[in-house]
Write a protein that holds these residues in place. Sequence first.
Motif, PDB file in Angstrom:
ATOM      1  N   ARG A   1     -73.276  34.401 -59.476  1.00  0.00           N
ATOM      2  CA  ARG A   1     -73.657  35.214 -60.649  1.00  0.00           C
ATOM      3  C   ARG A   1     -73.616  34.482 -61.991  1.00  0.00           C
ATOM      4  NH1 ARG A   1     -68.786  37.543 -62.964  1.00  0.00           N
ATOM      5  NH2 ARG A   1     -67.081  37.705 -61.450  1.00  0.00           N
ATOM      6  N   TRP A   2     -73.309  33.206 -61.985  1.00  0.00           N
ATOM      7  CA  TRP A   2     -73.310  32.444 -63.231  1.00  0.00           C
ATOM      8  C   TRP A   2     -74.349  31.336 -63.186  1.00  0.00           C
ATOM      9  CZ3 TRP A   2     -67.523  31.038 -64.636  1.00  0.00           C
ATOM     10  CH2 TRP A   2     -66.849  32.212 -65.018  1.00  0.00           C
ATOM     11  N   ARG A   3     -74.786  30.938 -64.369  1.00  0.00           N
ATOM     12  CA  ARG A   3     -75.589  29.723 -64.501  1.00  0.00           C
ATOM     13  C   ARG A   3     -74.629  28.591 -64.827  1.00  0.00           C
ATOM     14  NH1 ARG A   3     -80.995  30.818 -68.009  1.00  0.00           N
ATOM     15  NH2 ARG A   3     -81.533  28.812 -67.025  1.00  0.00           N
ATOM     16  N   ILE A   4     -74.731  27.500 -64.093  1.00  0.00           N
ATOM     17  CA  ILE A   4     -73.749  26.429 -64.219  1.00  0.00           C
ATOM     18  C   ILE A   4     -74.434  25.064 -64.235  1.00  0.00           C
ATOM     19  CG2 ILE A   4     -72.024  27.799 -62.976  1.00  0.00           C
ATOM     20  CD1 ILE A   4     -72.490  25.786 -60.608  1.00  0.00           C
TER      21      ILE A   4
ATOM     22  N   TYR B   1     -76.261  28.816 -72.444  1.00  0.00           N
ATOM     23  CA  TYR B   1     -76.236  29.866 -71.422  1.00  0.00           C
ATOM     24  C   TYR B   1     -75.434  29.488 -70.187  1.00  0.00           C
ATOM     25  CZ  TYR B   1     -80.199  26.927 -69.938  1.00  0.00           C
ATOM     26  OH  TYR B   1     -81.003  25.873 -69.592  1.00  0.00           O
ATOM     27  N   HIS B   2     -74.951  28.267 -70.080  1.00  0.00           N
ATOM     28  CA  HIS B   2     -74.145  27.873 -68.935  1.00  0.00           C
ATOM     29  C   HIS B   2     -72.724  28.413 -69.084  1.00  0.00           C
ATOM     30  CE1 HIS B   2     -77.145  24.429 -68.258  1.00  0.00           C
ATOM     31  NE2 HIS B   2     -77.243  25.246 -67.229  1.00  0.00           N
ATOM     32  N   ARG B   3     -72.244  29.109 -68.059  1.00  0.00           N
ATOM     33  CA  ARG B   3     -70.891  29.668 -68.092  1.00  0.00           C
ATOM     34  C   ARG B   3     -69.844  28.655 -67.627  1.00  0.00           C
ATOM     35  NH1 ARG B   3     -69.913  35.016 -67.947  1.00  0.00           N
ATOM     36  NH2 ARG B   3     -67.801  34.284 -68.384  1.00  0.00           N
TER      37      ARG B   3
ATOM     38  N   ARG C   1     -66.694  29.039 -72.008  1.00  0.00           N
ATOM     39  CA  ARG C   1     -67.181  28.235 -70.883  1.00  0.00           C
ATOM     40  C   ARG C   1     -66.017  27.532 -70.185  1.00  0.00           C
ATOM     41  NH1 ARG C   1     -70.391  25.179 -73.586  1.00  0.00           N
ATOM     42  NH2 ARG C   1     -72.204  26.523 -73.289  1.00  0.00           N
TER      43      ARG C   1
ATOM     44  N   GLY D   1     -72.226  30.067 -58.679  1.00  0.00           N
ATOM     45  CA  GLY D   1     -73.657  30.295 -58.765  1.00  0.00           C
ATOM     46  C   GLY D   1     -74.106  31.647 -58.254  1.00  0.00           C
TER      47      GLY D   1
END
Length: 367
Positions: free
Chosen positions: A31-34, A57-59, A6, A29
């Motif tokens: 392609r990632w969950r942030i 699950y947050h990158r 992360r 955002g």
Amino acid sequence: MTSRKRSIIAVTGSAGKTTTKEMIASVLGVRWRIVKTQSNWNQPRATARSAKRIKPYHRAAVLEYGMLRNGQIRAHCKALQPTIGVITNVGTAHIGNVGNRVEGIAKAKSELIRYMKPSGLLVLNADDRNSRLLAYRNFKGRLVKVGIRNRADYRAHGITAGRRGVRFRVKLDGKDEAFAIPCLGEHNVYNALNAIAVTHRLGFKAGEIRKGLARYPVPYRRLVRTELPRAITLIDDTFSSNPTATKAALDVLAQAGRSRTYAVVGHMKDLGRYSAKGHKDVGAYAARKKVSRLYAIGKHARYIVHGARAAGLPAGRIRLFQTREGLHRALIADIKPGAAILVKGTHLLKLERTVAFLKKRLSAKIK
């Protein structure tokens, strides 16, 4: 980026923190969950709360590390140590809290460099003279710079400012790429360059960066342009204020493409012994921008007036006010069709009420 580790991205600086944060978050955002700082809640307690919001699950987390005094950025880093640090610039915001010297600002901002991950990524502004005062020379990680005028790893060119945004080009992976941001002011290109530098180093392609920048949410009451009847343009920049940001707002006013320019400028807080000089510099800058009218309001606004007069703006084009009511009466009496009006000040002055007043009155028929 092949690793699933992360990224903790911290943004600090005297101006541009919220915009840079929002731009980075918008690109990630794609392609990632942030997780990102909510609004501009950028004090250490807010960072501690943000840390608790991070899920497996947050990158990435994209956070503003605000600073009012020494030790606060260190507290941010203790709550959540950044792997990537961005220092937008070193200006004079809150200079009165750090010894009344720009060197004090640089020292306080340098806490991010000292306490972030030593092997991380640091992004600095190659065009900001005061950023040379930052303690980055012994940084062991990766240092990249952004800029427009000077040599930089991510350098913008072909900048074109319009009524609804700014277009520019940057070379990425050997190819000249076009980008557009839906906000006013060439100074926002630096914020976009910060976002490009961070996300490109994290493996995002030009198309993804372009998409994220084009749709980033423009922060509330930060150079928001509204078109009113009779070709009148209103620019709302009433969320916060410091000398650097006020000069940038005056640049936007000058580029608005209107025959008359009216600048409402409020006093700036936390400048300490620098207050008189900071306000005079802003007044002088307004004079150099040849504003049609300058309206200064607030506790230290008299220094804005002094600076404008000393720089050659005729006294008849300058007004000083202590109340919004008096200001409002003068504005309605003075404003003519074809004007651009900037309202700039700290949120403590509540100049958003002036914006609301002008929208209501100027949307009615002008006699």
